[in-house]
Design a protein around this motif. Structure first.
Motif, PDB file in Angstrom:
ATOM      1  N   PRO A 188     -26.327 -33.036   2.579  1.00  0.00           N
ATOM      2  CA  PRO A 188     -26.557 -33.966   1.462  1.00  0.00           C
ATOM      3  C   PRO A 188     -27.490 -35.125   1.825  1.00  0.00           C
ATOM      4  O   PRO A 188     -28.173 -35.668   0.975  1.00  0.00           O
ATOM      5  CB  PRO A 188     -25.153 -34.468   1.128  1.00  0.00           C
ATOM      6  N   GLN A 189     -27.540 -35.506   3.112  1.00  0.00           N
ATOM      7  CA  GLN A 189     -28.426 -36.588   3.534  1.00  0.00           C
ATOM      8  C   GLN A 189     -29.819 -36.080   3.891  1.00  0.00           C
ATOM      9  O   GLN A 189     -30.668 -36.844   4.328  1.00  0.00           O
ATOM     10  CB  GLN A 189     -27.843 -37.317   4.761  1.00  0.00           C
ATOM     11  N   GLY A 190     -30.057 -34.762   3.730  1.00  0.00           N
ATOM     12  CA  GLY A 190     -31.371 -34.209   4.000  1.00  0.00           C
ATOM     13  C   GLY A 190     -31.577 -33.708   5.414  1.00  0.00           C
ATOM     14  O   GLY A 190     -32.679 -33.373   5.805  1.00  0.00           O
ATOM     15  N   HIS A 191     -30.513 -33.626   6.206  1.00  0.00           N
ATOM     16  CA  HIS A 191     -30.603 -33.173   7.584  1.00  0.00           C
ATOM     17  C   HIS A 191     -30.392 -31.660   7.627  1.00  0.00           C
ATOM     18  O   HIS A 191     -29.820 -31.080   6.712  1.00  0.00           O
ATOM     19  CB  HIS A 191     -29.531 -33.839   8.447  1.00  0.00           C
ATOM     20  N   THR A 192     -30.801 -31.048   8.717  1.00  0.00           N
ATOM     21  CA  THR A 192     -30.538 -29.628   8.874  1.00  0.00           C
ATOM     22  C   THR A 192     -29.049 -29.420   9.105  1.00  0.00           C
ATOM     23  O   THR A 192     -28.353 -30.309   9.586  1.00  0.00           O
ATOM     24  CB  THR A 192     -31.308 -29.041  10.068  1.00  0.00           C
ATOM     25  N   THR A 193     -28.549 -28.249   8.773  1.00  0.00           N
ATOM     26  CA  THR A 193     -27.119 -27.983   8.943  1.00  0.00           C
ATOM     27  C   THR A 193     -26.800 -27.405  10.311  1.00  0.00           C
ATOM     28  O   THR A 193     -25.634 -27.213  10.627  1.00  0.00           O
ATOM     29  CB  THR A 193     -26.604 -27.021   7.862  1.00  0.00           C
ATOM     30  N   ALA A 194     -27.806 -27.129  11.124  1.00  0.00           N
ATOM     31  CA  ALA A 194     -27.579 -26.596  12.465  1.00  0.00           C
ATOM     32  C   ALA A 194     -28.399 -27.391  13.472  1.00  0.00           C
ATOM     33  O   ALA A 194     -29.519 -27.813  13.185  1.00  0.00           O
ATOM     34  CB  ALA A 194     -27.972 -25.117  12.526  1.00  0.00           C
ATOM     35  N   ILE A 195     -27.811 -27.618  14.634  1.00  0.00           N
ATOM     36  CA  ILE A 195     -28.509 -28.322  15.709  1.00  0.00           C
ATOM     37  C   ILE A 195     -27.975 -27.820  17.036  1.00  0.00           C
ATOM     38  O   ILE A 195     -26.776 -27.516  17.159  1.00  0.00           O
ATOM     39  CB  ILE A 195     -28.339 -29.855  15.591  1.00  0.00           C
ATOM     40  N   ARG A 196     -28.853 -27.717  18.015  1.00  0.00           N
ATOM     41  CA  ARG A 196     -28.429 -27.305  19.350  1.00  0.00           C
ATOM     42  C   ARG A 196     -27.599 -28.417  19.988  1.00  0.00           C
ATOM     43  O   ARG A 196     -27.933 -29.594  19.875  1.00  0.00           O
ATOM     44  CB  ARG A 196     -29.639 -27.013  20.230  1.00  0.00           C
ATOM     45  N   GLY A 197     -26.532 -28.032  20.666  1.00  0.00           N
ATOM     46  CA  GLY A 197     -25.699 -29.013  21.351  1.00  0.00           C
ATOM     47  C   GLY A 197     -26.482 -29.825  22.367  1.00  0.00           C
ATOM     48  O   GLY A 197     -26.245 -31.018  22.540  1.00  0.00           O
ATOM     49  N   SER A 198     -27.446 -29.198  23.019  1.00  0.00           N
ATOM     50  CA  SER A 198     -28.237 -29.897  24.030  1.00  0.00           C
ATOM     51  C   SER A 198     -29.072 -31.028  23.431  1.00  0.00           C
ATOM     52  O   SER A 198     -29.410 -31.984  24.130  1.00  0.00           O
ATOM     53  CB  SER A 198     -29.139 -28.910  24.776  1.00  0.00           C
ATOM     54  N   ARG A 199     -29.388 -30.948  22.146  1.00  0.00           N
ATOM     55  CA  ARG A 199     -30.137 -32.032  21.487  1.00  0.00           C
ATOM     56  C   ARG A 199     -29.222 -33.192  21.119  1.00  0.00           C
ATOM     57  O   ARG A 199     -29.678 -34.325  20.973  1.00  0.00           O
ATOM     58  CB  ARG A 199     -30.825 -31.516  20.224  1.00  0.00           C
ATOM     59  N   VAL A 200     -27.958 -32.913  20.935  1.00  0.00           N
ATOM     60  CA  VAL A 200     -26.993 -33.940  20.534  1.00  0.00           C
ATOM     61  C   VAL A 200     -26.586 -34.796  21.734  1.00  0.00           C
ATOM     62  O   VAL A 200     -26.506 -36.022  21.637  1.00  0.00           O
ATOM     63  CB  VAL A 200     -25.748 -33.274  19.904  1.00  0.00           C
ATOM     64  N   ILE A 201     -26.344 -34.156  22.867  1.00  0.00           N
ATOM     65  CA  ILE A 201     -25.875 -34.874  24.060  1.00  0.00           C
ATOM     66  C   ILE A 201     -26.956 -35.853  24.522  1.00  0.00           C
ATOM     67  O   ILE A 201     -28.118 -35.507  24.644  1.00  0.00           O
ATOM     68  CB  ILE A 201     -25.485 -33.881  25.164  1.00  0.00           C
ATOM     69  N   GLY A 202     -26.528 -37.089  24.726  1.00  0.00           N
ATOM     70  CA  GLY A 202     -27.443 -38.144  25.138  1.00  0.00           C
ATOM     71  C   GLY A 202     -27.994 -38.960  23.985  1.00  0.00           C
ATOM     72  O   GLY A 202     -28.677 -39.961  24.210  1.00  0.00           O
ATOM     73  N   THR A 203     -27.686 -38.565  22.747  1.00  0.00           N
ATOM     74  CA  THR A 203     -28.176 -39.300  21.578  1.00  0.00           C
ATOM     75  C   THR A 203     -27.361 -40.585  21.398  1.00  0.00           C
ATOM     76  O   THR A 203     -26.135 -40.575  21.516  1.00  0.00           O
ATOM     77  CB  THR A 203     -28.078 -38.431  20.308  1.00  0.00           C
ATOM     78  N   ASN A 204     -28.047 -41.659  21.107  1.00  0.00           N
ATOM     79  CA  ASN A 204     -27.380 -42.947  20.906  1.00  0.00           C
ATOM     80  C   ASN A 204     -26.530 -42.928  19.648  1.00  0.00           C
ATOM     81  O   ASN A 204     -26.828 -42.229  18.681  1.00  0.00           O
ATOM     82  CB  ASN A 204     -28.406 -44.075  20.796  1.00  0.00           C
TER      83      ASN A 204
END
Length: 120
Positions: free
Chosen positions: A4-20
Motif C-alpha cells: 500500500p505504501q508503494g514498496h515491493t512485496t519481496a526483499i532479500r534478507g541480506s538487503r534488510v540486515i544492516g538497514t537503519n
C-alpha cells in the motif's frame, strides 16, 4: 506487486540486515541485525533491532514485529510507529535469548507490547 505504501512485496534478507531504523520523530534508534522467520507459517516473526550499544558493548537486541516497520526511501531506512521510550521498554535481550524456544516468547511479548495484530 507493490505494498500500500508503494514498496515491493519481496526483499532479500541480506538487503534488510544492516538497514537503519528510525523513530517517528526521525531519530535513529539502531539497525536491523537479523530477522526471525516462522518456518511453519512462512512469515517473518520479528526484526531483531540492535540499539543503545557502542562498538558492540552494551547493545540490546529488540524484537520488533516486522509488519510495524515501514521503509522510507528518502531516509534509506525503516520507520517504526513507536516512541523511543516505547522501544526502550520493549522486549529485549541477547540474540541467543531472542531465538530461544523458536523465538515464540519474544514474538508474543513484542506483539503484545507494541499492540500489533498477530499473524498467527
Amino acid at each position: 506487486m507493490p505494498t500500500p505504501q508503494g514498496h515491493t512485496t519481496a526483499i532479500r534478507g541480506s538487503r534488510v540486515i544492516g538497514t537503519n531504523v528510525y523513530s517517528q520523530a526521525g531519530e535513529k534508534i539502531g539497525e536491523i541485525e537479523d530477522v526471525m522467520l516462522d518456518k511453519m507459517s512462512n512469515n517473518i516473526m520479528f526484526a531483531v533491532v540492535g540499539f543503545n550499544g557502542f562498538l558492540g558493548m552494551g547493545e540490546k537486541y529488540h524484537a520488533i514485529p516486522w509488519a510495524s516497520l515501514d521503509y522510507e526511501k528518502d531516509r534509506g531506512g525503516y520507520i517504526v510507529p513507536f516512541t523511543k521510550e516505547q522501544l526502550e521498554q520493549g522486549p529485549a535481550d541477547s540474540i541467543n535469548e531472542l531465538s530461544k524456544d523458536d523465538g515464540r516468547a519474544f514474538r508474543d511479548a513484542a506483539f503484545e507490547h507494541y499492540k500489533v495484530e498477530r499473524y498467527w
